[in-house]
Design a protein around this motif. Structure first.
Motif, PDB file in Angstrom:
ATOM      1  N   UNK A 112     -77.631  -0.511 -96.844  1.00  0.00           N
ATOM      2  CA  UNK A 112     -78.507  -1.637 -97.162  1.00  0.00           C
ATOM      3  C   UNK A 112     -77.690  -2.908 -97.382  1.00  0.00           C
ATOM      4  N   UNK A 113     -76.596  -2.773 -98.104  1.00  0.00           N
ATOM      5  CA  UNK A 113     -75.741  -3.930 -98.364  1.00  0.00           C
ATOM      6  C   UNK A 113     -75.116  -4.471 -97.078  1.00  0.00           C
ATOM      7  N   UNK A 114     -74.696  -3.592 -96.193  1.00  0.00           N
ATOM      8  CA  UNK A 114     -74.044  -4.018 -94.954  1.00  0.00           C
ATOM      9  C   UNK A 114     -75.023  -4.552 -93.918  1.00  0.00           C
ATOM     10  N   UNK A 115     -76.181  -3.947 -93.832  1.00  0.00           N
ATOM     11  CA  UNK A 115     -77.126  -4.327 -92.779  1.00  0.00           C
ATOM     12  C   UNK A 115     -78.088  -5.427 -93.196  1.00  0.00           C
ATOM     13  N   UNK A 116     -78.236  -5.638 -94.486  1.00  0.00           N
ATOM     14  CA  UNK A 116     -79.111  -6.708 -94.965  1.00  0.00           C
ATOM     15  C   UNK A 116     -80.522  -6.583 -94.434  1.00  0.00           C
ATOM     16  N   UNK A 117     -81.012  -7.663 -93.838  1.00  0.00           N
ATOM     17  CA  UNK A 117     -82.394  -7.720 -93.350  1.00  0.00           C
ATOM     18  C   UNK A 117     -82.658  -6.711 -92.229  1.00  0.00           C
ATOM     19  N   UNK A 118     -81.606  -6.255 -91.561  1.00  0.00           N
ATOM     20  CA  UNK A 118     -81.788  -5.260 -90.499  1.00  0.00           C
ATOM     21  C   UNK A 118     -82.117  -3.879 -91.058  1.00  0.00           C
ATOM     22  N   UNK A 119     -81.865  -3.695 -92.350  1.00  0.00           N
ATOM     23  CA  UNK A 119     -82.162  -2.417 -92.994  1.00  0.00           C
ATOM     24  C   UNK A 119     -83.605  -2.486 -93.497  1.00  0.00           C
ATOM     25  N   UNK A 120     -84.514  -2.488 -92.551  1.00  0.00           N
ATOM     26  CA  UNK A 120     -85.939  -2.605 -92.849  1.00  0.00           C
ATOM     27  C   UNK A 120     -86.431  -1.328 -93.527  1.00  0.00           C
ATOM     28  N   UNK A 121     -87.606  -1.366 -94.132  1.00  0.00           N
ATOM     29  CA  UNK A 121     -88.151  -0.132 -94.710  1.00  0.00           C
ATOM     30  C   UNK A 121     -88.239   1.008 -93.688  1.00  0.00           C
ATOM     31  N   UNK A 122     -88.548   0.675 -92.470  1.00  0.00           N
ATOM     32  CA  UNK A 122     -88.656   1.692 -91.416  1.00  0.00           C
ATOM     33  C   UNK A 122     -87.283   2.316 -91.107  1.00  0.00           C
ATOM     34  N   UNK A 123     -86.254   1.482 -91.028  1.00  0.00           N
ATOM     35  CA  UNK A 123     -84.892   1.976 -90.793  1.00  0.00           C
ATOM     36  C   UNK A 123     -84.430   2.782 -92.005  1.00  0.00           C
ATOM     37  N   UNK A 124     -84.746   2.285 -93.190  1.00  0.00           N
ATOM     38  CA  UNK A 124     -84.396   2.994 -94.427  1.00  0.00           C
ATOM     39  C   UNK A 124     -84.998   4.394 -94.418  1.00  0.00           C
ATOM     40  N   UNK A 125     -86.259   4.497 -94.080  1.00  0.00           N
ATOM     41  CA  UNK A 125     -86.928   5.797 -94.036  1.00  0.00           C
ATOM     42  C   UNK A 125     -86.273   6.730 -93.020  1.00  0.00           C
ATOM     43  N   UNK A 126     -85.962   6.207 -91.841  1.00  0.00           N
ATOM     44  CA  UNK A 126     -85.337   7.035 -90.805  1.00  0.00           C
ATOM     45  C   UNK A 126     -83.978   7.552 -91.287  1.00  0.00           C
ATOM     46  N   UNK A 127     -83.181   6.681 -91.893  1.00  0.00           N
ATOM     47  CA  UNK A 127     -81.874   7.103 -92.403  1.00  0.00           C
ATOM     48  C   UNK A 127     -82.007   8.049 -93.579  1.00  0.00           C
ATOM     49  N   UNK A 128     -82.989   7.828 -94.425  1.00  0.00           N
ATOM     50  CA  UNK A 128     -83.212   8.736 -95.553  1.00  0.00           C
ATOM     51  C   UNK A 128     -83.530  10.138 -95.036  1.00  0.00           C
ATOM     52  N   UNK A 129     -84.384  10.222 -94.041  1.00  0.00           N
ATOM     53  CA  UNK A 129     -84.736  11.518 -93.454  1.00  0.00           C
ATOM     54  C   UNK A 129     -83.522  12.158 -92.774  1.00  0.00           C
ATOM     55  N   UNK A 130     -82.761  11.343 -92.056  1.00  0.00           N
ATOM     56  CA  UNK A 130     -81.580  11.848 -91.353  1.00  0.00           C
ATOM     57  C   UNK A 130     -80.537  12.365 -92.345  1.00  0.00           C
ATOM     58  N   UNK A 131     -80.271  11.618 -93.396  1.00  0.00           N
ATOM     59  CA  UNK A 131     -79.282  12.047 -94.388  1.00  0.00           C
ATOM     60  C   UNK A 131     -79.773  13.264 -95.168  1.00  0.00           C
TER      61      UNK A 131
END
Length: 143
Positions: A112-131
């Motif tokens: 989130x810190x590195x990607x800033x605005x690119x770390x959208x809720x949708x991207x966050x959810x995808x990464x959360x599921x992947x991790x």
């Protein structure tokens, strides 16, 4: 946790942005893990320096992100891709599986810190599921 085709696409797409800084991101995420969850220090007692700026922490964080990159490359078969790593952590290192979830959390914060605005809720959810999938795979050998 099941990844949809869209989740896989978001993770893969985001990884292309993360990969050039993977060593830096991995080191920071692992450093966060040790600071925020000090009980994890026990797994790194052989390191001379456990500070966030420690070369050993940074190097191990780079290895962690290397494994995540391997999982991204084999996103349709993460279990097989990380099988040896699961064995290593279960049988040799004896890492408590809860620590995989803790690392996933600190990695999400770091992304989130590195990607800033690119770390959208949708991207966050995808990464959360992947991790979460990676944490599950790494815990498979404990059963």
């Amino acid at each position: 946790m099941t990844l949809s085709a869209h989740d896989k696409e978001l993770v893969t797409e985001t990884w292309t942005k993360i990969a050039p800084k993977a060593a830096q991101i991995g080191g920071e995420a692992l450093g966060r893990l040790i600071v925020v969850f000090p009980q994890t220090k026990t797994y790194f007692s052989h390191f001379a320096d456990l500070s966030v700026s420690s070369p050993q922490i940074k190097a191990h964080g780079a290895k962690v992100l290397g494994a995540i990159g391997q999982a991204v490359s084999n996103i349709d078969n993460v279990s097989v891709s990380l099988s040896k790593l699961s064995e290593l952590h279960a049988y040799n290192l004896r890492v408590d599986p809860v620590n995989f979830k803790l690392l996933a959390h600190t990695l999400l914060v770091t992304l989130s810190a590195y990607l800033g605005a690119e770390f959208t809720p949708e991207v966050h959810l995808a990464w959360d599921k992947f991790l979460a999938l990676i944490a599950t795979v790494l815990s498979e050998k404990y059963r």
